[in-house]
Design an enzyme around this catalytic site. Sequence first.
Site, PDB file in Angstrom:
ATOM      1  N   CYS A  56       0.857  -1.187   0.000  1.00  0.00           N
ATOM      2  CA  CYS A  56       0.000   0.000   0.000  1.00  0.00           C
ATOM      3  C   CYS A  56       0.891   1.234   0.000  1.00  0.00           C
ATOM      4  O   CYS A  56       1.572   1.505   0.998  1.00  0.00           O
ATOM      5  CB  CYS A  56      -0.915   0.001   1.226  1.00  0.00           C
ATOM      6  SG  CYS A  56      -1.948   1.491   1.344  1.00  0.00           S
TER       7      CYS A  56
ATOM      8  N   CYS B  49      -0.144   3.957   2.767  1.00  0.00           N
ATOM      9  CA  CYS B  49       0.305   3.722   4.142  1.00  0.00           C
ATOM     10  C   CYS B  49       1.794   3.373   4.216  1.00  0.00           C
ATOM     11  O   CYS B  49       2.326   3.210   5.312  1.00  0.00           O
ATOM     12  CB  CYS B  49      -0.512   2.590   4.774  1.00  0.00           C
ATOM     13  SG  CYS B  49      -2.283   2.922   4.884  1.00  0.00           S
TER      14      CYS B  49
ATOM     15  N   CYS C 285     -11.569   4.861   6.330  1.00  0.00           N
ATOM     16  CA  CYS C 285     -10.765   4.982   7.554  1.00  0.00           C
ATOM     17  C   CYS C 285      -9.374   5.550   7.258  1.00  0.00           C
ATOM     18  O   CYS C 285      -8.721   6.072   8.156  1.00  0.00           O
ATOM     19  CB  CYS C 285     -10.621   3.624   8.239  1.00  0.00           C
ATOM     20  SG  CYS C 285     -12.180   2.919   8.831  1.00  0.00           S
TER      21      CYS C 285
ATOM     22  N   CYS D 188      -4.723   0.793   6.435  1.00  0.00           N
ATOM     23  CA  CYS D 188      -4.732  -0.623   6.061  1.00  0.00           C
ATOM     24  C   CYS D 188      -5.240  -1.406   7.269  1.00  0.00           C
ATOM     25  O   CYS D 188      -4.738  -1.226   8.385  1.00  0.00           O
ATOM     26  CB  CYS D 188      -3.333  -1.087   5.662  1.00  0.00           C
ATOM     27  SG  CYS D 188      -2.880  -0.616   3.985  1.00  0.00           S
TER      28      CYS D 188
ATOM     29  N   HIS E 210     -16.334  -1.964   5.127  1.00  0.00           N
ATOM     30  CA  HIS E 210     -16.601  -0.783   5.952  1.00  0.00           C
ATOM     31  C   HIS E 210     -18.109  -0.605   6.010  1.00  0.00           C
ATOM     32  O   HIS E 210     -18.775  -0.455   4.990  1.00  0.00           O
ATOM     33  CB  HIS E 210     -15.942   0.470   5.377  1.00  0.00           C
ATOM     34  CG  HIS E 210     -16.083   1.662   6.280  1.00  0.00           C
ATOM     35  ND1 HIS E 210     -15.132   1.995   7.232  1.00  0.00           N
ATOM     36  CD2 HIS E 210     -17.089   2.566   6.414  1.00  0.00           C
ATOM     37  CE1 HIS E 210     -15.529   3.062   7.894  1.00  0.00           C
ATOM     38  NE2 HIS E 210     -16.713   3.424   7.416  1.00  0.00           N
ATOM     39  N   CYS E 211     -18.652  -0.641   7.217  1.00  0.00           N
ATOM     40  CA  CYS E 211     -20.104  -0.605   7.397  1.00  0.00           C
ATOM     41  C   CYS E 211     -20.554   0.786   7.859  1.00  0.00           C
ATOM     42  O   CYS E 211     -20.178   1.227   8.949  1.00  0.00           O
ATOM     43  CB  CYS E 211     -20.532  -1.655   8.423  1.00  0.00           C
ATOM     44  SG  CYS E 211     -22.310  -1.703   8.690  1.00  0.00           S
TER      45      CYS E 211
END
Length: 246
Positions: free
Chosen positions: A131, A134, A148, A151, A158-159
């Site tokens: 990534c 990050c 968010c 990682c 993601h809820c």
Amino acid sequence: MARPGTDNKGSCLLCLKAVKWIPVLFIVTIVAWSYYAYVVQLCLITVENTLGQVFYLIFFHLFFFMLCWSYGQTIFTDIGKVPSTFKISDADFEAYLHHNNSLEMQNRILENYAKTLPVTNVTIGGSVRFCDKCKTIKPDRAHHCSVCGECVLKMDHHCPWINNCVCFTNYKFFVLFLGYALLYCIFICLTSLPYFIAFWKGDLRGMGRFHILFLFFVAIMFGVSLMSLFGYHCYLVLENRTTLGT
């Protein structure tokens, strides 16, 4: 002295964070209203049998408490961030960017760093999963969450209804929440059904009967959705998979 536009940017970020809590507030409002409709309008006002009231209230509060506890744990458990040992050094990252025209050199840099890391999953091309946002080599089943900005270990999804990632740290609480929410809806449906039938027969009086009517319909609606979602995640647990396919 702050730069021009810094305050506006900070205000926009705060507004965006506040907006993300709207789905959670919606769920909390529905649950709070269901508590009032069931405890006050159904149990205390409509149900005439004292033994029936006690039975309804005891089991309702049991399901209600477990629902609220699991929902809170799902929301407020910190996401599973990738350990710092997976983050490459600034010097290696600069070398990685320097060879942006050579995938072979970039992969060689990442492979050299990943030798001491417990990483087995690779990309379709056989490269180490990395990534660049990050600056982190991704552990197996880790994925970057754009909401968010991190990682996340064993990311499922993601809820928005919990304003959090469902991942390694809170997946247990998420499945428990689905299970307890389903039991909560089933219990409400079964115990309010006789009074729902009485409503259509015209045997119920007062404005409280509309609370019971909507309570039954809402419990049915959420119950059907939760049944399919809970069943799907039970299948994923048995298969040791996530919704991302890993």
